[in-house]
Each structure stands twice: as C-alpha cells, then as structure tokens.
Design a protein around this motif. Structure first.
Motif, mmCIF file in Angstrom:
data_model
loop_
_atom_site.group_PDB
_atom_site.id
_atom_site.type_symbol
_atom_site.label_atom_id
_atom_site.label_comp_id
_atom_site.label_asym_id
_atom_site.label_seq_id
_atom_site.Cartn_x
_atom_site.Cartn_y
_atom_site.Cartn_z
ATOM 1 N N ILE A 167 -3.772 9.639 2.726
ATOM 2 C CA ILE A 167 -3.391 9.633 4.138
ATOM 3 C C ILE A 167 -2.974 8.223 4.517
ATOM 4 O O ILE A 167 -3.787 7.299 4.510
ATOM 5 C CB ILE A 167 -4.573 10.078 5.028
ATOM 6 C CG1 ILE A 167 -5.184 11.352 4.471
ATOM 7 C CG2 ILE A 167 -4.097 10.290 6.448
ATOM 8 C CD1 ILE A 167 -6.403 11.814 5.248
ATOM 9 N N ASP A 168 -1.699 8.067 4.816
ATOM 10 C CA ASP A 168 -1.184 6.740 5.150
ATOM 11 C C ASP A 168 -1.136 6.621 6.666
ATOM 12 O O ASP A 168 -0.341 7.290 7.319
ATOM 13 C CB ASP A 168 0.216 6.581 4.533
ATOM 14 C CG ASP A 168 0.630 5.121 4.435
ATOM 15 O OD1 ASP A 168 -0.060 4.260 5.029
ATOM 16 O OD2 ASP A 168 1.643 4.842 3.782
ATOM 17 N N GLY A 169 -1.999 5.796 7.233
ATOM 18 C CA GLY A 169 -2.029 5.626 8.686
ATOM 19 C C GLY A 169 -2.338 6.924 9.399
ATOM 20 O O GLY A 169 -1.479 7.472 10.075
ATOM 21 N N ARG A 183 0.811 -1.206 0.000
ATOM 22 C CA ARG A 183 0.000 0.000 0.000
ATOM 23 C C ARG A 183 0.852 1.266 0.000
ATOM 24 O O ARG A 183 0.607 2.201 -0.759
ATOM 25 C CB ARG A 183 -0.924 0.018 1.231
ATOM 26 C CG ARG A 183 -1.889 -1.142 1.238
ATOM 27 C CD ARG A 183 -2.412 -1.384 2.620
ATOM 28 N NE ARG A 183 -1.316 -1.639 3.542
ATOM 29 C CZ ARG A 183 -1.447 -1.667 4.854
ATOM 30 N NH1 ARG A 183 -2.606 -1.446 5.411
ATOM 31 N NH2 ARG A 183 -0.405 -1.911 5.618
ATOM 32 N N THR A 184 1.856 1.269 0.875
ATOM 33 C CA THR A 184 2.705 2.454 0.961
ATOM 34 C C THR A 184 3.442 2.702 -0.344
ATOM 35 O O THR A 184 3.536 3.838 -0.817
ATOM 36 C CB THR A 184 3.711 2.292 2.105
ATOM 37 O OG1 THR A 184 2.977 2.140 3.305
ATOM 38 C CG2 THR A 184 4.611 3.490 2.209
ATOM 39 N N GLU A 185 3.916 1.623 -0.941
ATOM 40 C CA GLU A 185 4.650 1.775 -2.197
ATOM 41 C C GLU A 185 3.745 2.388 -3.264
ATOM 42 O O GLU A 185 4.177 3.232 -4.032
ATOM 43 C CB GLU A 185 5.153 0.407 -2.669
ATOM 44 C CG GLU A 185 6.074 -0.280 -1.687
ATOM 45 C CD GLU A 185 7.270 0.584 -1.322
ATOM 46 O OE1 GLU A 185 7.881 1.163 -2.231
ATOM 47 O OE2 GLU A 185 7.560 0.701 -0.121
ATOM 48 N N PRO A 213 2.723 11.093 5.087
ATOM 49 C CA PRO A 213 3.528 9.877 5.191
ATOM 50 C C PRO A 213 3.143 9.016 6.380
ATOM 51 O O PRO A 213 2.649 9.496 7.396
ATOM 52 C CB PRO A 213 4.954 10.400 5.326
ATOM 53 C CG PRO A 213 4.854 11.832 5.640
ATOM 54 C CD PRO A 213 3.509 12.311 5.234
ATOM 55 N N GLU A 214 3.427 7.738 6.218
ATOM 56 C CA GLU A 214 3.068 6.757 7.225
ATOM 57 C C GLU A 214 4.016 6.828 8.410
ATOM 58 O O GLU A 214 3.598 6.861 9.557
ATOM 59 C CB GLU A 214 3.150 5.378 6.553
ATOM 60 C CG GLU A 214 3.471 4.229 7.443
ATOM 61 C CD GLU A 214 3.832 2.997 6.593
ATOM 62 O OE1 GLU A 214 3.180 1.988 6.816
ATOM 63 O OE2 GLU A 214 4.716 3.066 5.728
ATOM 64 N N ASP A 215 5.300 6.891 8.101
ATOM 65 C CA ASP A 215 6.281 6.911 9.181
ATOM 66 C C ASP A 215 6.553 8.353 9.547
ATOM 67 O O ASP A 215 7.327 9.032 8.906
ATOM 68 C CB ASP A 215 7.564 6.233 8.709
ATOM 69 C CG ASP A 215 8.670 6.390 9.729
ATOM 70 O OD1 ASP A 215 8.372 6.829 10.858
ATOM 71 O OD2 ASP A 215 9.822 6.084 9.396
#
Ligand SMILES: Nc1ncnc2c1ncn2[C@@H]1O[C@H](COP(=O)(O)OP(=O)(O)OP(=O)(O)O)[C@@H](O)[C@H]1O
Ligand SMILES: Nc1ncnc2c1ncn2[C@@H]1O[C@H](COP(=O)(O)OP(=O)(O)OP(=O)(O)O)[C@@H](O)[C@H]1O
Ligand SMILES: [Mg+2]
Ligand SMILES: [Mg+2]
Lengths: 323, 507, 342, 342
Positions: B424-426, B296-298, B338-340
């Motif tokens: 929106i990632d996480g 998903r992130t990729e 970003p997720e992180d």
C-alpha cells in the motif's frame, strides 16, 4: 414482358453517366435533351453520381429500376461491377444500352463512336507526324483499370511500333485519376525527369489541360506538345497557346443521342442492323460486331480532330465554345 | 474591527441526493491564515469552488472587501477581486514553460493582447524570488517535479496581486521540507497582508500555520475557532463528533511462527534502489518510510512487475520468481495500491460499484460463466459500508465523489482482491483523520487474517500507528530498521528519515 | 437505487434508436409500396450485412479507447488478394477464400497493433498511415486489374446465393441470405467476447483507463493485439461477403464507400468516441438506421446525390442528440454541474 | 540547467527534419538532372504553397487540442462558390475571389466551432460530419459542373502567374510566385498569432489542459471559435490559390488529395496529435518533405502509383522516429521508467 405503351405514357429513357459535373457529360446531356425534344413519346434525361464511383452508379441504376423506367443508358465506370444490376434491370424488361464499354457482358447493345484501337492509331499518327518520326513520348490514362483508355494506348503503341520505331515511350503509362491537378503535377515531374520528352498523350479529358499547363510553365511551348482526347472548351486555349498541338474526341452529345435512339428503336420494336442510320454524323452507316460475350456492339466512325486550323469551327459567334 | 477580506454568508449548495453545503458562513480577515477542516465529503472543496466561481451556489451571499456578489460570482470577478485558488490538480499547463505558467494569468487578467516574452520571464523570476525559490523558468513544466509544480502554482497566484490565496490540500503531494518552505512563504505573504485559506487533513500542519480554523461536518458549519484554543483531539472531535483512540499493532513473526511470504535479496536498479533486502511475513504490517524520492515507489513498482529490477532476487514462498508484469504479481498473490491515485486507479466513467468490483469480477463468475449479481452487490455494498464511502448510492459515478472518498474507492477495490501480500503506497493521502484511523483498523484486521502488508508512507506518525515493524529508506537504500515501534520515539525515526543522525547503519 | 422498468428503458439510448427505426419504417411503409415486402426487407438485410460486420469491428476498437480507420483497406486487400490467389492457383473453394482473406486481415490488424503498442503511435495516426500503406501496396504489388463476374470463382458466387429458410412467394423464391447468418454469427461472437469474457471486460477497462487497467492486472498490450487483430478478422470476412454480393473484385471497392457509413452507424449507435462505452445493440440499431436511410432515400423521392449530405446531417444530429440525452441524464444523476469543455 | 548550444539543437525535432531534407536533396541532386535548378525549386515551392497553407490550419487546430478534417471540403466550397458567383455576376477581381472564398471559409469554420463548443461533440466527429455536409451541400445546391480554363475569370489566372523578383534565365523568365508570398504571409501571421499574442498562448494552453485554461481565465469557447474560424480562413485562401494554380474549378478537387498529405506533413512536423505541442518551423519542414517526396518520386524512377503507399510509409516511419527520439530524451531526463500504456 414489355408492357404496351398507352397514349398518355411516354417511354422513360435515362442516361447514367460516369460522373456529373465534367464538360464531357455536360455535353452528352445536350444530346439526350435533344432526343427528348425531338420525340414527343419519349422522356429522356441524364443523371450521374458526383464521383466516378462504380458503387454509386450501381445505386443510381437500382433507383432507376425501382422507378420502373423503360430504358437505361449507361456510360459505365466499371463495366463489370454493373453486371448484376444490368441483369436485374433486363429481368424486369428494361432495355439496357451501354456506351464506351465494348466488352460489356449482358447489355442489349453497346454503342461505340469508333473502334478503340483504330482511334488510338489515329491519335498516334497525328502525334508522330508532329514529332517528325522520332523522340520520346509519354502516355497517360485516367485509371489503370479503365479498359477504353488502355485500348487507346494499346492502339497508339501498336501503331507507333509498326510505323515509327524511333518514337519511344518514356515511362510506363501513368495514371492521373481523371484529375487535372494530378495530371499537371505528374507532367511537371515527368518533363523534368526526362528533358527529352516531346509529346504527352492524354486519354482522360483532364490530361491535356494539366499537361499543357506544365508545358507552359516550364517554357517548353514549341518543343513539347500535349496530345490526346479532349474538348475545345477544355483544350482550346492551350491549342491557341501552342502548348497543345491537336486533340481528338467524339461528340458526346451525338453518342448520347445515338444511344437513346438505339433504345428507342428497341422499345418501338425496330431492328438495328449494319448500315442503319442512327441520326447523327459519323453514325450514318454503322457496323455491328458481337463482342466475346455475344453483345452486339455498334461502331461509328465518329472521331473529330481539332488543331489550330479548324479550332474556330468549334466556337460560337459570342466567342464561347460549342463544346 | 477590520473589514473582512472575504465574507461568505449562508451558502447552500445541493447536488442530487447530497446537500454539499448547508447554510455555511465564513469570514477571512486580511493577513490571516484560515484553515478549513472537516471529514472527507464535508463540503470543503465545494465551498472553495463557490468562492472561486467554479461552482454556483444555490443561495447565500459572497462578499469580497465589502462588495456583494449575491450567491454566485464568476471566475473572472473572483480573480479581479484578489481571490486566487490553487486547485488540487494545480491547473498548470504541462506543455508551457515555467515562466509562462507563472505569468500568463496575470497577462490575461490585465487584458494583454500581445505576449511580451521579456516581461513573462521577469514576472516569473520576481514572483519566484518573492518566496525565495529558484527554478529554471525556461523549462517546460512537464520536466519539473511535483514539488516544483506546486511552487509554480503558488508563484502564479502571487503574480496576480492575490489578497487571498486559497489552496485545496496543498501539502498532500509534497515533502515535509517543501511544506516548511511553503509555510515560510505563506508567513512572508501574511506579513505583506495576504490572507490564506487552505484545506488540509494533516492536523499538525493546521496547528503549525493557522490563525483560525473553520470546521465543517456534513455540509454544515460546526464553528469558527482560534487555532490557539484547539488541540488535535479537540479538533478531531469537532470534525467527527467522536474521539479517536490508537491501537498500536504488535506482531512478532518469529514468536507467532508466521511463514515468510515475500523476500527480496539484494534487489537493485541503477539510480533507483540498491541492495534491498526485504522480508514480509504473513500477518505483519511492515512500514516503509523515507523522504519523497528516496526510491520507495520504484521498489514497490518492481515488486508489482511494473518496473523490472536489474539485479537481485525476489523469493515468494521459498521459491525464486520473476515478476514481469502485474499479471505475474497477481498470480503470486501480490497486490499494489498505487500512490498517485489521481485518475490512475479509478475508472472515472464507471460507477462506484463497478470500480470496487473491477478487480474481483473474475471470481464472481459462477459455473455457468455468468456473473453472480447478488454476490457482486454484496461485495461493493460491504466495502462502501466498511470504508464509509460517502455517497447516496453505489450506482453513482466515481467522479461525483469528493477527493478523499475517491481514495477510499481505490482502497476498497484493491482490498477486495484479498491478496496474500499487499503493498500500500500512501494509504491515506488526502484522507481525513477519522477515516485514516478507520483505514488503519482495516489494514490491521487484514493482517490478522494472515495477509502480509507493506505500507509506504511519508508520515512517520502513520507508520507508528499502523505498523508492527518499520524500515527507513534513504537515497535508494534501506538505512534503518525498527522492530519494536512501541519503544521508539517518533522523533528518532524522523531523524533517520531526514538523515540528521548521520547513521548509515542498521539500528 | 433501482429504476422501474419503463424508466430504465427510457434512459437507454437504444430505445430511442429503436423508436427512430419504427417511425422511419412507418413513414416508408406509407410513402412507398415496395418497402414492407418480405423481399425488400430480406434484401436490405442481405445488402447491409457487410456494413454490419465492419461496424462491429469499428465498435470494438472504439470501446478499447482506440480507433481503426484502416479497415476498408484491410477488407479490400483480403478480398482482392484472395480472389487473385484463387485464380492464380486454380483454387475454387469458399473456405480458401475466407481463409486467405481472414489471414491477411488478421496479419494487417496485428501490424496495426504492433505500431500502436510498440511505438505508442496514436491509433488514429497509425491506422490512417496503414490505410494508405495497405491500399498502396495492394495497387502496387498485387495489381489494379478488375476481376469480372465471369472470372470470379463459382464457389464465391454460389456462396452469395446461399440462403436458409427458403420459401416460395409470388415474386419468386425468398430466403434468409447466408450473409445475414454470418452477420448474426459475428454479432453473437462479439457479444460473447465483450460481455461474457474477461477479455471483453478488459477491452472496456482499457477504454476507460488504460493505466488503471494495467495496474488492475489486465494485459493491456495483449488486449490491444486482440482488438486490432479482431478488427482485421472481421474485415477479412467482410471482404469475401462483399465480393460474393457484387460478384466483382476491384481494388478500389469498399475503400471508397465504407468508412463514412461505418463511422456514422457506430457513432449513431451511441458508442463513445472517447472509449469505454458502447453496446452491440446500439451499434446494430445504428447500422439498421444507416441501411434504411441509404437504401430508401430514393423511394422517398430524395435523389441519391444527397446521400453524402444526408449522412453528414445524420452524424451531426445523431451526435448532438446523444450529447443532449446524456447531458440530461447526467444532470438528473447530479453529476453535471461544472460544465467541462472538451 | 542550460544545455549547451549544439546539444540543444540536437534535442530538437526540427533539426532532424532539416537533416532529412538536406539528405534527400543531395540524393535527388545526384540521381537526377532536373532537381537542383532554380526553375524546379521555385516551381516546387509554388506547387506546395496550397499544402503549406492548409498545413498551418491543421497545425493550429491540433495545437488547440482539437482536429479539423473538414478543411478540404471548406477549401473547395470557398473556391467553387467564389468562381461560380463571379461567373454568375460577371465579377472579375481577385479581391472578390478571395473575399467570397474567405467569407465562406470563415462561416463554415465558425459552424464547426459552434458544433464543437455548443454541443461538446468531439472535434473529429464534428468535422468528419461537416466534411460531408459541406461537400454534399456544394454538390447538391451549387452544382457539379466544371469550370474550364477558358471560363475561369482572367483576374484569377493572372493572379496565378504573378511573381516577384523576376529574372531571366536560359529557360525563360523565373520569379518567386505570388503563392509563395501568400504562403510566407500565412506563416508569418500564424507565427505571430501563436507566439506573440495572448490568443496564441491560449491556443497552446487549451491544448495542454482545457479545464486549467478555463480556470486561468482564458476564454476557452472564444479561443475555439477563433481556431476553427482561422482554419476556415486559411482554407478559403487556399481554395483561391489552388484554382489560380490549376486554372480549373471542379467541386471534387482538393477533397480527393489534400487530407492525407496535410496530416502527413503536420504529424511529420512533430505536432502532437494530443494537443498543446508543435512548432510552425516543424510544420513547414514537414510540408517541404512531403512536397519533395511527392514531386520527385517519378524523377527517381518510382512509379506514380506508389505515391499513396509511400506517403503511408512516411507517416509511419515519421511517427515512429518522433516517438523514439522523444523516448530517448525522456529516458535521458530520467522521466521514463514506468512505461505507460496509451
Ligand atoms: N519515472 C521515473 N524515471 C526515472 N527516475 C525516476 C522516475 N520516478 C522516480 N525516479 C527517481 O527514482 C528515485 C526514487 O523515486 P520514488 O518515486 O520511488 O521515490 P519515493 O521514495 O517513492 O518517493 P515518493 O514519496 O515521492 O513516492 C528518485 O531518485 C527519482 O528521481
Ligand atoms: N459534481 C458533483 N456531483 C455530485 N456530488 C458532488 C459533486 N461534487 C461534490 N459532490 C458531493 O458533495 C459533497 C461535498 O464534496 P466536497 O468535494 O466538497 O468534499 P471535501 O470536503 O472537499 O472532501 P475531501 O476531503 O474528500 O476532498 C460530497 O458528498 C460529494 O460527493
Ligand atoms: Mg476536496
Ligand atoms: Mg513514491
């Protein structure tokens, strides 16, 4: 306008050398100090930077101008970078005398122990004799930008080409940055690359010990020898060991003394003409020649040649070196 | 009654402008799993740090196994008395091997002077075995996945004869499966008499594992409870003093005639994602869920220009585009959260205000080229209020915020851009339940203004609460789509996510 | 949380620098006669312009989170190649001098950026290497011969004497040297770029967090190219300023003295070595302190051999003071509790 | 996930360095006559010992996540003060020489550590400042006078000639210089510390993550004191090695040549400038490459003025190569997709 000297005021004469902390200029200091001692109306001293850096020299001279000295003697690292500051000094009535800068642009006088080309030829002749008239040799200079060193090497090359066509230069002149370690490393390398080299000719004081060390280390003593400009205290041990054959120099103390004397002459209104005795051996009957910028250059005939035979003349009774 | 393993009495700790801990007491018994819950910034991490010696309390008393250490304890003392803390950033050494990461602390603690490589490996292997894990112990840590690192951190704690392992949000960065594995290990440790104190914002986990729960609110203790006497709603109320209600989001682009903002056609990249067909309309919130590592992130990164795809098309407003970098994405109105967020989205040395307005500073320039200071101040003030970022002043540095509040700053920063398509990632990693709901509201509000939103989340619950449509990704492919989230059960989606239903077809 | 005016002023590093300058000036004015003359001050500024320009360059690189220590080699390359080219082709125009020097400066700066962005070499290593590369190439391919005042093109020596606001005094004519004007222009340009353009914000942003800046849509690579190109540009300018000041070109100049002074000035000016923070005011005040020290130690009777030692002390004390002040203000803001080791 | 033997070897930076050395040696052996002689190799190693020892020091500082660029000033201070003291007090013992030089080295190193740990000054700035402080103090307070071969205490020159495994050859006696033995001992000691003690693990740990190391219970401050003290210790040793090699002491030696070569060797050896990574094998191979280059350019007919230029190229190429290799192996591991800016 030069101010009149009052009874309690001494002439302030400062010598600015290339770099402090090397034997050469330590010796020059002796001449300046001798001059100071001999003349009650003169306070003469020597100063210099820690590195052979033209900019540092400019800064020191600027300091001296600010202090209002009467005369500045200079052994320039880079004559040209001093032009503006010498201009400023002279504009304030300060006498400027240089040494080892025969191409100086705007000094009152320049003092040379000898003509550089002649000196080079002299050194080359000693080397050529030892080599028996043929073989490879390698000249070194301190910096490729140094006029004096390059003139000596020019003199050497010219002399050899004319008189000993079988003596051949191994490589173009190498630079050793007035650094003994570099001289040592470069000598090791050049000797390994050209096993046929017979002589290394130094210009800076650091070349001979560096080269001699390399010669010793490679076990080439007797087959290869170091030549060039150096001092007994620096090269004496190597002459004794045979790694260095002979070396040449002019006595920096005398040059310092004479430079101070030139300034003193000018400050006291005396004239300097050919044949004048400036009070030190080799400078008893000077010649004067204007350089291309019209600055009068004083030449002595003050070179010394030292080898195994006369080395001991440079020793003090306690075994230490006079110079 | 058994003697308490850890007892903390009347701890107070103030930072300038904030009373982070106000007269908090806590007792942990041997072998129990104790959970610390509270809203973001309620003082959980600070309390943990005081016990571990990383932060000195202003007053109070810390007692371990009957020994009192006054109001402050040193790191070494804390370790010597069997307390092990696993911080959110894990404090591992990326440049050392797995074996070293696990064993070194023990060697230090035992005052070893020389390194015994054989023992280092043995200790590591034994410790991994204790929680039934297998990792090549000679691997440098920077070649391990996040989940493996988590395991390494826990194994390390075990090597030191920990009597109490404290973890600050251990489960926020690992998969559900890893969480299960972790909890299994925790239970095994409990049987051996090791106690656990941990912080989590995932309340279902709290009920799954905890024996007792301590609730903090605004630095004060609300109370200690047995997990059995609580339920999700009650706990939420204790934490926040309010009840939550969920407002599912329904939106049918066709019915509303909403324009298609972004579409991908057979977008692919080797080893990452394959044949992705994705549509995002104005005004809808699309969910994308799947296991960690499902790609998903990729995919999101490639839509934002940070991971160029190898094939397929991206179509925006009906025309084919190439997105070569974030600036292209921005130009096409795409924003990516970003997720992180650990340091990536934030300028740690700058103030909260500067961070919030960093992305929009351009648009604040007036005709003179000067920045309109009043508008700028209004914007960040508005976002601090909207997301309830807990800080005395927007002029404080971002690094002074609690974990969850830092997340909100990142969110604010990206929301302030007001993009057309927002990925929106996480969105709510490490955010407490109440704020989570609040963030969900904000997302839905934005959708109502015509923004197209793609929410990536591990939590099916979250997807169900915030989205109008959901996609499930597995092994780089979209394997299922749920258009009506009101009519499906959470478990149905979860099964597709885990691949249990055996379906590879679009539902 | 607005702080009142004097308090805000007190919190600023620049205030302390200004105080140091004032104090030091008072000491100098009392201890010496030559200090407080228009002539001295104008000449000090003229002599400091080169250092000031290089410090701006170094400042920009530091803010971007990088470092460029190749600038002395770039400056001397620009200078020496320009002079030699002018002599070789018989050109005598100050514009040509600046043109050539700046072109070389920018080219070298971009090459630094290329190494740093393309191969992700840490900037300190990359520029340490190119320092030697550029300087070595100069000595090897261009030459080592010194160009003396007599051969320096007249347009360059004339440029060095140019001044504006000329006025007559007892000690002769005085004026504001063109160098100071160029320095001022460099300050203004750098200020404009850093404070008033998105590019400048980008430079601060990548210095704070490059990854974050990238995600925020800043073109990180392009910004880095600009940063190092700009360092090269300013170094090229400084090369010509320098030769018109000393009217002598030699390929070891600049290289031997500039690095330490520039670093001292910028660090003293409060720019963070870790990137992302720093002001032009601070940098310029730092430059002024270094120039004052460097030029007036002698007046105070401190021998010039001390300069090296002294600048070392200045850096140490300056950095310690900055550190302590920052720590105090961070404690005040309640940030600093867990003391992080570096 | 064990990799097979040759693959594991191929993945190592050291393998490439060894290959470069072998290749270069083949070129030298074919192009020159003097290279492949025992005499040359032994002498090259003897001459390289000082560089090797300093590189170990620099390596340790880099691994700890710091940097120490004051080491040339420390080495020359130790050397020159030792020699002057021996002359002044009429001491003639190699032990005294090492004792004094090492004591000064450690004291200076600890002062670096003090600045770095107490005031949290970035190590690069701190040691840049102390470089000037130490060197300036030496020139100012100890003197600038050179000590020539005749005045160098005999114990020192004798030490320089000491060798083990002496054997006779046609070109005279050969042997393994005591310098190489000292270098070997320094390698062994550093290896032991870094690989076999908890202290060494601590150095790697703080280089990887200082905050984490603190939490893990490493005494970060104490470790830093050790690191910089050790740099001083090795620098002190190198000071005496150096003077017994060139039999001449002058307070500008070492300072003028060591810094660049040491950095080049260590970086080439694959030590990460960002800390935490690097091997002693790599460092030593890096040193060998630099020595081979430095000592044989003239043999290859490359003029000596090129050295500077050449070492610049070596650093650039070396760092680029390291980067590319690392990138490839990271891509293989599937880590590198999103290219992170630095
Ligand atoms: N930097 C990388 N380099 C190479 N492959 C990667 C990289 N990051 C992820 N992958 C691989 O790409 C695939 C998808 O990973 P991705 O991070 O996109 O998953 P995800 O679904 O977003 O999971 P998460 O919940 O962890 O964010 C996985 O097979 C993973 O191993
Ligand atoms: N170093 C610090 N300086 C100033 N304030 C701080 C600092 N650390 C924490 N705080 C403040 O103390 C309060 C408690 O923070 P803490 O990190 O303990 O919260 P938390 O409960 O862990 O929150 P989260 O769930 O978001 O992690 C917050 O208001 C935070 O802003
Ligand atoms: Mg927290
Ligand atoms: Mg992901």
């Amino acid at each position: 306008a030069r101010e009149e000297r009052t009874a309690d005021r001494q002439f302030q004469i400062a010598m600015v050398v290339k770099v402090e902390g090397v034997a050469w200029f330590d010796n020059m200091r002796l001449g300046i100090e001798a001059f100071d001692r001999e003349h009650a109306d003169v306070r003469a001293w020597q100063t210099g930077a820690d590195t052979a850096d033209p900019a540092a020299q400019v800064r020191i001279i600027e300091d001296l101008i600010a202090q209002g000295v009467d005369a500045i003697l200079i052994v320039p690292n880079d004559p040209e970078s001093l032009v503006p500051v010498i201009e400023r000094a002279r504009a304030q009535g300060i006498v400027v005398v240089t040494h080892e800068a025969s191409n100086i642009r705007n000094a009152d006088f320049d003092v040379e122990a000898f003509n550089n080309l002649e000196y080079g030829a002299h050194m080359a002749s000693v080397m050529a004799e030892w080599m028996g008239g043929s073989g490879l040799w390698q000249p070194f200079v301190g910096h490729l930008t140094s006029t004096t060193h390059n003139e000596w090497v020019d003199g050497e090359i010219a002399y050899l080409q004319q008189n000993h066509p079988n003596i051949v230069k191994a490589n173009r002149r190498l630079e050793e940055n007035e650094n003994q370690q570099v001289a040592y490393e470069r000598s090791l390398e050049i000797l390994r690359a050209n096993p046929n080299i017979r002589a290394i000719m130094g210009s800076a004081m650091s070349t001979m010990p560096g080269a001699a060390q390399a010669i010793e280390e490679l076990g080439l003593v007797g087959r290869v020898a170091a030549f060039g400009t150096c001092l007994p205290s620096v090269a004496g041990e190597y002459v004794e060991s045979g790694a260095a054959e002979s070396f040449h120099f002019w006595v920096p103390a005398d040059a310092g003394y004479v430079s101070a004397n030139v300034a003193y002459h000018l400050l006291t209104g005396r004239e300097i003409t050919a044949g004048v005795d400036l009070g030190r051996p080799g400078y008893n009957s000077i010649t004067i020649q204007n350089n291309e910028h019209g600055v009068p250059v004083i030449y002595g005939q003050a070179w010394m040649s030292v080898n195994k035979d006369n080395l001991d003349e440079w020793r003090n009774p306690d075994g230490s070196w006079k110079l | 009654m058994v003697q308490a393993l850890l007892e903390v009495r009347n701890i107070r700790k103030a930072y300038a402008g904030v009373q982070a801990l106000d007269d908090v007491s806590l007792t942990v018994a041997p072998g129990e799993v104790h959970c610390l819950v509270g809203e973001n910034g309620s003082g959980k991490s600070t309390l943990i740090k005081t016990v571990g010696g990383a932060v000195q309390a202003d007053s109070g008393e810390i007692i371990i196994n009957g020994t009192s250490f006054g109001s402050s304890i040193s790191v070494i003392q804390s370790i010597r008395h069997g307390i092990q803390i696993i911080y959110q950033d894990l404090s591992l050494f990326p440049n050392l091997t797995v074996a070293e990461n696990i064993s070194l602390s023990q060697m230090i603690e035992q005052g070893e002077k020389l390194t015994n490589w054989k023992r280092i490996r043995e200790v590591a292997l034994r410790s991994l075995a204790q929680i039934e894990e297998h990792i090549d112990v000679d691997l440098p840590l920077d070649r391990c996945s996040m989940a493996q690192r988590q395991i390494v951190a826990i194994s390390r704690a075990l090597t030191q004869g920990a009597k109490l392992i404290i973890m600050d949000e251990p489960t926020s960065a690992i998969t559900a499966e890893d969480v299960r594995r972790l909890f299994k290990a925790v239970r095994r440790l409990n049987e051996q008499g090791v106690a656990m104190l941990f912080v989590s914002h995932k309340l279902n986990e709290v009920f799954e594992i905890a024996d007792s729960v301590t609730v903090l609110r605004d630095g004060k203790k609300v109370g200690d409870y047995q997990a059995s006497e609580l339920n999700q709603d009650k706990l939420t109320f204790l934490m926040s003093g309010q009840n939550l209600e969920y407002k599912p989001f329904q939106f049918d682009p066709e019915k509303e005639g909403a324009p298609l903002l972004l579409e991908t056609r057979r977008l692919r990249k080797v080893n990452q994602f394959h044949d992705i067909d994705l549509k995002i309309h104005a005004g809808e919130v699309v969910g994308l869920t799947g296991l960690v590592g499902s790609g998903r992130t990729e995919l999101a990164l490639s839509l934002f220009g940070l991971n160029p795809p190898e094939g397929g098309d991206i179509v925006i407003d009906g025309s084919l585009v190439r997105i070569k970098g974030p600036e292209d994405a921005k130009r096409h109105g795409i924003s990516y959260l970003p997720e992180d967020r650990h340091g990536q989205g934030l300028f740690g040395h700058q103030t909260i205000a500067d961070n919030v307005v960093a992305t929009v500073i351009d648009s604040l320039r007036g005709t003179t080229g000067l920045i309109d200071a009043r508008r700028r101040d209004r914007i960040w003030q508005e976002w601090i209020d909207k997301l309830k970022i807990k800080t005395p002043s927007g002029h404080n540095l971002v690094s002074s915020l609690s974990g969850g509040n830092q997340q909100r700053v990142v969110l604010a920063k990206w929301l302030a851009v007001e993009p057309r398509v927002f990925i929106i990632d996480g969105p709510t990693i490490g955010v407490d339940v109440v704020s989570k709901a609040r963030i969900h509201d904000v997302i839905q509000e934005l959708a109502r203004t015509g923004m197209g939103i793609l929410v990536i989340s591990d939590e099916v619950t979250e997807i169900m609460q915030v989205c109008s449509r959901a996609l499930v990704m597995r092994k780089g492919r979209i394997v299922a789509e749920f258009t009506d989230l009101q009519s499906v059960q959470e478990s149905e989606i979860s099964q597709v996510v885990a691949g249990i239903d055996g379906s590879e077809v679009v539902a | 949380m607005k702080t009142s005016f004097p308090k805000a002023l007190l919190a600023r590093h620049e205030t302390y620098l200004a105080l140091i300058i004032i104090l030091f000036s008072i000491v100098l004015a009392n201890a010496t006669t030559g200090f407080l003359t228009a002539g001295n001050l104008l000449s000090v500024m003229r002599g400091g312009a080169g250092l000031g320009i290089l410090s701006l360059a170094f400042f920009v690189a530091l803010v971007s989170g990088g470092i460029d220590i190749s600038f002395p080699a770039i400056a001397i390359s620009g200078q020496y190649i320009a002079i030699r080219a002018m002599l070789a082709f018989g050109i005598n125009s100050i514009w040509a001098a600046f043109g050539i020097s700046i072109a070389i400066g920018i080219a070298y700066g971009l090459f630094n950026a290329f190494l740093i962005t393309k191969f992700k070499i840490p900037s300190m290593i990359a520029t340490l290497a190119t320092f030697n590369l550029y300087h070595g190439a100069l000595l090897e391919f261009v030459g080592t011969e010194a160009v003396n005042v007599g051969r320096i093109p007249t347009s360059i020596t004339e440029f060095g004497r140019m001044a504006i606001f000329r006025f007559e005094t007892e000690q002769g004519p005085l004026g504001l040297s063109i160098f100071v004007v160029v320095w001022g222009a460099a300050i203004a340009a750098t200020w404009f770029i850093m404070r008033r353009t998105m590019l400048g914000r980008g430079i601060y942003a990548i210095g704070g967090d490059a990854e974050g800046a990238k995600r925020a849509g800043f073109r990180v690579t392009r910004i880095r190219y600009f940063v190092y190109g700009y360092v090269g540009f300013l170094s090229g300018i400084m090369g010509i300023i320098h030769v018109s000041l000393i009217r002598f070109a030699q390929p070891n100049n600049i290289v031997d003295t500039a690095l330490l002074r520039v670093i001292a000035a910028v660090i003293l000016g409060g720019t963070a070595i870790t990137g992302g923070r720093g002001t032009i005011t601070g940098t310029t005040l730092g430059v002024i302190i270094i120039i004052l020290l460097d030029r007036h130690l002698i007046m105070l009777g401190i021998p010039s051999a001390w300069t090296e030692f002294f600048i070392g002390i200045v850096i140490v004390v300056g950095v310690i003071a900055t550190h302590l002040r920052m720590k105090i203000s961070r404690v005040r803001r309640g940030e600093l509790v867990v003391d992080r080791a570096h």
